[in-house]
Design a protein around this motif. Structure first.
Motif, PDB file in Angstrom:
ATOM      1  N   LEU C  72       1.553   9.622  11.602  1.00  0.00           N
ATOM      2  CA  LEU C  72       0.354   9.709  10.759  1.00  0.00           C
ATOM      3  C   LEU C  72       0.397   8.748   9.578  1.00  0.00           C
ATOM      4  N   PRO C  73       1.488   8.765   8.756  1.00  0.00           N
ATOM      5  CA  PRO C  73       1.499   7.794   7.659  1.00  0.00           C
ATOM      6  C   PRO C  73       1.454   6.371   8.167  1.00  0.00           C
ATOM      7  N   GLN C  74       2.021   6.135   9.316  1.00  0.00           N
ATOM      8  CA  GLN C  74       1.979   4.773   9.866  1.00  0.00           C
ATOM      9  C   GLN C  74       0.548   4.327  10.109  1.00  0.00           C
ATOM     10  N   ALA C  75      -0.227   5.238  10.694  1.00  0.00           N
ATOM     11  CA  ALA C  75      -1.625   4.893  10.963  1.00  0.00           C
ATOM     12  C   ALA C  75      -2.356   4.623   9.664  1.00  0.00           C
ATOM     13  N   LEU C  76      -2.085   5.453   8.659  1.00  0.00           N
ATOM     14  CA  LEU C  76      -2.754   5.249   7.364  1.00  0.00           C
ATOM     15  C   LEU C  76      -2.362   3.906   6.763  1.00  0.00           C
ATOM     16  N   ILE C  77      -1.052   3.601   6.804  1.00  0.00           N
ATOM     17  CA  ILE C  77      -0.570   2.384   6.155  1.00  0.00           C
ATOM     18  C   ILE C  77      -1.089   1.156   6.890  1.00  0.00           C
ATOM     19  N   LEU C  78      -1.119   1.246   8.224  1.00  0.00           N
ATOM     20  CA  LEU C  78      -1.565   0.092   9.002  1.00  0.00           C
ATOM     21  C   LEU C  78      -2.960  -0.352   8.562  1.00  0.00           C
ATOM     22  N   THR C  79      -3.867   0.622   8.456  1.00  0.00           N
ATOM     23  CA  THR C  79      -5.212   0.240   8.023  1.00  0.00           C
ATOM     24  C   THR C  79      -5.191  -0.193   6.564  1.00  0.00           C
ATOM     25  N   ALA C  80      -4.323   0.463   5.761  1.00  0.00           N
ATOM     26  CA  ALA C  80      -4.277   0.111   4.346  1.00  0.00           C
ATOM     27  C   ALA C  80      -3.818  -1.322   4.143  1.00  0.00           C
ATOM     28  N   ILE C  81      -2.908  -1.777   4.987  1.00  0.00           N
ATOM     29  CA  ILE C  81      -2.427  -3.155   4.859  1.00  0.00           C
ATOM     30  C   ILE C  81      -3.590  -4.135   5.038  1.00  0.00           C
ATOM     31  N   VAL C  82      -4.400  -3.861   6.076  1.00  0.00           N
ATOM     32  CA  VAL C  82      -5.500  -4.782   6.359  1.00  0.00           C
ATOM     33  C   VAL C  82      -6.554  -4.718   5.254  1.00  0.00           C
ATOM     34  N   ILE C  83      -6.848  -3.511   4.804  1.00  0.00           N
ATOM     35  CA  ILE C  83      -7.820  -3.388   3.705  1.00  0.00           C
ATOM     36  C   ILE C  83      -7.296  -4.080   2.454  1.00  0.00           C
ATOM     37  N   GLY C  84      -5.998  -3.886   2.191  1.00  0.00           N
ATOM     38  CA  GLY C  84      -5.399  -4.530   1.023  1.00  0.00           C
ATOM     39  C   GLY C  84      -5.585  -6.031   1.089  1.00  0.00           C
ATOM     40  N   PHE C  85      -5.433  -6.559   2.303  1.00  0.00           N
ATOM     41  CA  PHE C  85      -5.634  -7.994   2.437  1.00  0.00           C
ATOM     42  C   PHE C  85      -7.084  -8.373   2.126  1.00  0.00           C
ATOM     43  N   GLY C  86      -8.009  -7.586   2.646  1.00  0.00           N
ATOM     44  CA  GLY C  86      -9.421  -7.871   2.377  1.00  0.00           C
ATOM     45  C   GLY C  86      -9.701  -7.883   0.885  1.00  0.00           C
ATOM     46  N   LEU C  87      -9.171  -6.883   0.181  1.00  0.00           N
ATOM     47  CA  LEU C  87      -9.419  -6.808  -1.264  1.00  0.00           C
ATOM     48  C   LEU C  87      -8.766  -7.978  -1.988  1.00  0.00           C
ATOM     49  N   LEU C  88      -7.558  -8.323  -1.540  1.00  0.00           N
ATOM     50  CA  LEU C  88      -6.861  -9.435  -2.189  1.00  0.00           C
ATOM     51  C   LEU C  88      -7.656 -10.726  -2.019  1.00  0.00           C
ATOM     52  N   ALA C  89      -8.132 -10.943  -0.784  1.00  0.00           N
ATOM     53  CA  ALA C  89      -8.891 -12.160  -0.542  1.00  0.00           C
ATOM     54  C   ALA C  89     -10.140 -12.187  -1.421  1.00  0.00           C
ATOM     55  N   PHE C  90     -10.789 -11.038  -1.547  1.00  0.00           N
ATOM     56  CA  PHE C  90     -11.970 -10.965  -2.404  1.00  0.00           C
ATOM     57  C   PHE C  90     -11.588 -11.269  -3.855  1.00  0.00           C
ATOM     58  N   ALA C  91     -10.464 -10.675  -4.298  1.00  0.00           N
ATOM     59  CA  ALA C  91     -10.030 -10.906  -5.672  1.00  0.00           C
ATOM     60  C   ALA C  91      -9.730 -12.382  -5.893  1.00  0.00           C
ATOM     61  N   LEU C  92      -9.178 -13.041  -4.871  1.00  0.00           N
ATOM     62  CA  LEU C  92      -8.881 -14.467  -5.011  1.00  0.00           C
ATOM     63  C   LEU C  92     -10.162 -15.286  -5.116  1.00  0.00           C
TER      64      LEU C  92
END
Lengths: 131, 762, 126
Positions: C72-92
């Motif tokens: 379960l945490p793996q599934a949560l983290i997996l999506t979180a990693i991708v979302i984190g990337f999206g937010l980072l790219a937006f912040a950049l």
């Protein structure tokens, strides 16, 4: 233009690999997120070699559009469950010969498309912004 | 304002809104009128639907004599005003809006007087405040109108809050929210909470009914279109406070505090406002101040405990509603026809506007208290009541005579002089008003005459049931035009003589008053401004503290919460714990952990962009290895791919930005402060994680997912099955975020000014 | 191992808090990236860690044999990693735009929407 020739080859290879990852994801490490990232990185390689304009031309479609289509596919998978009378996003499975087909696979395809489209749109935007 | 649009035709929307509004008003009026005989016979029909059963609130309505009287006035005058306003604002671009607001206001007002549940009454009370805000501020392009609207809303709205608390106090004393049950239970004057309940309810009533010292909002509210003033500020909304006092008379009345508060406040309001009324040269403002006078009278007589005083109050309420709304409508017509409301410029209008002049004369005679109009009966009753309620009535009687004489003079200034004396010096040549605008004032003025000649009808069917409702016992009311030669009649004669004298000297008095009032240090209006300014200053002060605009300060505050809220609880409430059983650390884990730590720390100490980016890559790769060690291949691969992407895009952007400077944290003290917070936050997170790891994990979910992935999800990769099947809704939300972030980045780039020009160059 | 992970996560948190308090946008972004990793690790650790044993069902079985990693945490983290990337790219993208507009990476200088107190007071007086 060695790099660009290699890039074309590698992009093709990575796209193939990404689809492989996507399809095997249900049973082994892989899936829509991973596959989508691999495909996006393949294209970004192309961007680094040829520039965003060429990459956009090679992609033919707007990456943001790909992301929206992906979102639509994922929603469609959800509504198929709804249409069968079950709650939204309920999985439906059928067997076609020896191959299992189900709405979760379709959903994963949607995830794949959103990740490819979204990541590419973001990276293209950055590349174009920085110029 | 209105005349500018006079030529244009009414819009279909305005026509429709007017029709709907009048239909509703007449429908209510007809239905209510059909109830009159039954209610006069002592019935009080009602209905209730469940609303908030948990707290005993219901959508309860009840029609007794008092409610019926008010509801009839509201619906009948509502229909008249809607018809008048339709013509008054013909061609105005927002005419439909005004009619809508008027209709909504009428419904709120009807709800207020028909409600039998305290909470419901409060809701309608506030609805009248909100709708009157919209009506007063109708001319929203005028700063004066906006200010008046805000002032009226704040004054009556804060009174409304007091009222809510007051009603809840009464409810807690009586144990019910149903008003009819309050009435049946009788006065709570002996209860400990009585003073609080009375003070709060009185505050609500006094602000709404513009009693001194809250009277200032009513003249300011004359910024509203004249039909609005005729409706809200003479016949209905300002009477809501009076209604409340009448309604609560059986519950809160009867004690010394009630008597003295109402008598003193009412008298002060009546006298002060009648003095100010004579000072006005704007006809509408003069009427507004006499309205305040009338409200003072109404409150004053409600203080009394004798039937006669209540009868006087109820009768005068009807009298005033008729003549005052008629006169407001007349002033609107004069304004419409001549382009001015200034008393000094108006004169001799009777020749050009005979019908208006007749309506004005009838209404003014009622206002001045001449027989055989209803106003005369009202005034006689007031005098009789004044003689009855106090043992030594001389002071009260004198005050009444003076206030009435001033009202008499104002009636002459407003409705006699402009029509029958002098020559017009108006911006436009006066002309008779269109028929639709004349209907209202004529009907209202004629009613004052007809009811004066046949007072028994009003007395029996309207006044008597209302008085009975207030007294909660049948009361015989016998309205008569001729009472014989007695003290009240003598007072009436004195009033008329004094009024004539005031009228004769009114211009001299006006200058005298102007000079005298100019030196007045405090007015309610100025207090209101000062209070509002102070509020704004407090708001600005605390906004500067809470929202200083510094990102670092926000972050500092946010992070401060971690050690303060979480850390302190862990420390003080014994939350610190150490995992009892731990798995061994494999040798190959050490370098990974150390590399990740070093990579996290490097950007703090280096000023090189490339070194920082490399450190970032190390952190990502190290975390990815940790995932792999602990049996999460999907995570490890995803992390590695994302890390690759991250390094690429960060490099792309960073290489365009300047080098780091060494002075990122302001000063030595700033560095120490930030470092202390960082260490405290980090330590708190570590301690929290350790505490979590020390407590047992509930494996239900993890086991269920592992056991069901293949049988129910047809997949061997449990993580993937969770993502696309078991928790697919989460995933749907997450991919939506990705798509939104991409769209936002696109928007940021493409939708800026001059984007296309720059895009070509790129 | 759990204790080492907890200490590592706390260390990463501390480092990123310090980075995020920097006046320099770029350092802030590094803090943003590191804290994303730290949070993911935190979630991972909360789901308990176990060496080896990915959450895969072997061929021929209906469920994994023996203990496997918590999916379960793996599934949560997996999506979180991708979302984190999206937010980072937006912040950049945002950072890049900010640099183009303001020619500064100092967050204390970027005050178009919320001007400094003295400037705000002047604007009020006008």
């Amino acid at each position: 233009m060695i790099l660009s020739t290699v890039a074309r080859f590698v992009v093709a290879l990575m796209l193939l690999f990404s689809v492989f990852l996507l399809l095997r994801g249900h049973d082994a490490p892989g899936g829509g997120f991973l596959g989508g990232l691999v495909a996006a990185i393949g294209f970004i390689l192309y961007v680094l070699a040829e520039g965003t304009r060429a990459a956009r031309a090679a992609l033919r479609v707007d990456p943001l559009g790909v992301a929206y289509v992906g979102l639509g596919v994922a929603l469609l998978a959800g509504f198929m469950g709804l249409a069968s009378g079950a709650p939204f996003l309920t999985a439906l499975w059928t067997k076609l010969g020896d191959v299992k087909l189900g709405t979760p696979v379709l959903f994963d395809v949607g995830v794949y498309l959103v990740v490819v489209g979204g990541v590419l749109a973001l990276v293209f935007a950055l590349e174009e912004e920085v110029g | 304002m209105a005349a500018e649009h006079a030529a244009a035709a009414p819009s279909p929307a305005a026509r429709a809104m007017t029709s709907i509004g009048i239909a509703i008003a007449l429908g209510f009026a007809g239905w209510l009128a059909s109830l009159v005989p039954a209610v006069a016979g002592g019935a009080a029909p009602g209905a209730a639907w469940p609303w908030l059963p948990a707290i005993g609130a219901a959508l309860a309505f009840r029609i007794d004599g008092l409610s019926l009287l008010f509801a009839l006035l509201i619906s009948v005058i509502g229909a008249i005003v809607l018809l008048y306003a339709h013509r008054y604002l013909r061609g105005h671009p927002h005419a439909a809006r005004l009619q809508l607001f008027l209709t909504l206001f009428m419904l709120s007002m009807l709800g207020l007087v028909l409600a039998d549940d305290a909470l419901l009454l409060f809701v309608f009370w506030e609805l009248t405040t909100v709708t009157s805000y919209l009506l007063i501020g109708f001319d929203s392009e005028s700063a004066k109108a906006r200010r008046a609207a805000l002032q009226a809303m704040l004054v009556t709205g804060s009174g409304g809050l007091a009222l809510l608390v007051g009603l809840l106090v009464v409810a807690s004393v009586t144990g019910t929210l149903r008003i009819s049950e309050w009435l049946a239970a009788g006065s709570i004057a002996g209860h400990a909470a009585y003073t609080a309940a009375f003070a709060l309810v009185a505050l609500g009533a006094f602000t709404k009914s513009a009693q001194f010292p809250f009277h200032f909002w009513l003249p300011a509210a004359m910024a509203a279109p004249t039909p609005v003033s005729a409706y809200l500020h003479s016949a209905t909304m300002v009477k809501a406070g009076v209604y409340l006092l009448m309604r609560m008379h059986p519950v809160l009345g009867g004690g010394e505090p009630w008597f003295w508060t109402l008598t003193v406040v009412g008298s002060a309001t009546a006298l002060w406002a009648s003095v100010l009324a004579l000072r006005q040269t704007d006809l509408k403002l003069a009427l507004a101040y006499t309205t305040v006078t009338a409200l003072g009278f109404l409150v004053l007589f409600l203080g009394g405990e004798v039937d006669l005083a209540i009868t006087a109050s109820v009768t005068f309420l009807i009298v005033h509603a008729f003549y005052k709304s008629a006169l407001f409508l007349v002033v609107g017509i004069v304004d419409h026809a001549t382009g001015t409301r200034e008393a000094q410029r108006l004169g001799g209008l009777a020749r050009a506007m005979p019908t208006t002049a007749a309506a004005a004369a009838l209404a003014a005679l009622s206002m001045a208290g001449f027989p055989p109009l209803l106003g005369f009966i009202g005034k006689e009753l007031k005098y009789e009541a004044a003689l009855a309620i106090v043992s030594r009535p001389l002071a009260l009687a004198t005050l009444l005579v003076i206030a009435n004489a001033l009202t008499f003079a104002v009636a002459a200034v407003v409705a006699f002089r402009p029509f029958w004396r002098g020559e017009p010096e108006t911006p436009r040549a006066p002309h008779e008003a269109p028929r639709r605008m004349l209907v209202g004032p004529l009907l209202l003025a004629a009613a004052g005459f007809a009811f004066g000649v046949y007072p028994e009808l009003v007395g029996h069917y309207l006044v008597e049931p209302a008085v009975a409702a207030i007294r909660v016992t049948p009361v015989a009311v016998d309205l008569k035009l001729w009472h014989g030669i007695n003290v009240p009649l003598a007072m009436s004669v004195a009033t008329a003589l004094l009024g004539l004298a005031f009228y004769a000297g009114h211009e001299w008095l006006r200058t005298l008053l102007g000079r005298g009032l100019a030196v007045l240090p405090i007015t309610g209006d100025r207090v209101f401004d000062a209070a509002l300014d102070a509020l704004k200053r407090v708001a600005a002060f605390q906004t500067r503290i809470l929202q200083g605009g510094s990102l670092r300060r926000y972050l500092f505050t946010t992070w401060l919460v971690v050690p303060l809220a979480i850390g302190s609880v862990l420390l003080l409430r014994g939350g610190l714990a150490w995992p009892a059983t731990v798995s061994p650390i494999p040798a190959y884990a050490w370098p990974i952990v150390l590399l990740v730590a070093a990579g996290s720390f490097a950007p703090i100490v280096t000023t090189s962009r490339l070194a920082s980016i490399a450190a970032l890559g190390i952190v990502g790769a190290g975390v990815s290895l940790l995932y792999l060690i602990f049996g999460a291949p999907d995570l490890a691969m995803t992390q590695l791919l994302v890390e690759t992407l991250t390094v690429v895009i960060v490099a792309v952007v960073l290489l365009r930005l300047p080098r780091f400077s060494g002075r990122d944290h302001p000063g030595q003290a700033g560095r120490v402060r930030d470092a202390v917070l960082a260490i405290a936050a980090g330590a708190t997170v570590s301690a929290l994680l350790l505490a979590v790891l020390a407590s047992p994990l509930d494996p239900t979910l993890a086991d269920w997912f592992a056991a069901n992935a293949l049988p129910a999800g047809f997949g061997r990769n449990v993580v993937n099955v969770v993502i696309v099947d078991f928790r697919a809704l989460d995933t749907l939300g997450e991919i939506t975020v990705v798509a939104v972030a991409a769209s936002a980045a696109w928007a940021l780039l493409k939708l800026r000014p001059g984007a296309s020009a720059r895009g070509d160059g790129a | 191992m759990e204790i080492l992970l907890a200490l590592l996560v706390g260390f990463m948190f501390g480092a990123s808090v310090y980075l995020m308090l920097s006046r320099n946008w770029i350092r802030y972004l590094f803090g943003f990236i590191v804290i994303g990793n730290a949070v993911n690790l935190l979630l991972f650790a909360v789901g308990r860690v176990e060496l080896g044993h990915p959450a895969l069902v072997p061929e021929g079985l209906l469920a994994p044999e023996g203990p496997v990693a918590n999916a379960l945490p793996q599934a949560l983290i997996l999506t979180a990693i991708v979302i984190g990337f999206g937010l980072l790219a937006f912040a950049l993208v945002l950072a890049s735009r900010a640099w183009a507009e303001f020619e500064t990476v100092d967050v204390d200088e970027m005050r178009v929407a919320e001007p400094r107190e003295d400037a705000a007071r002047e604007a009020e007086d006008e």
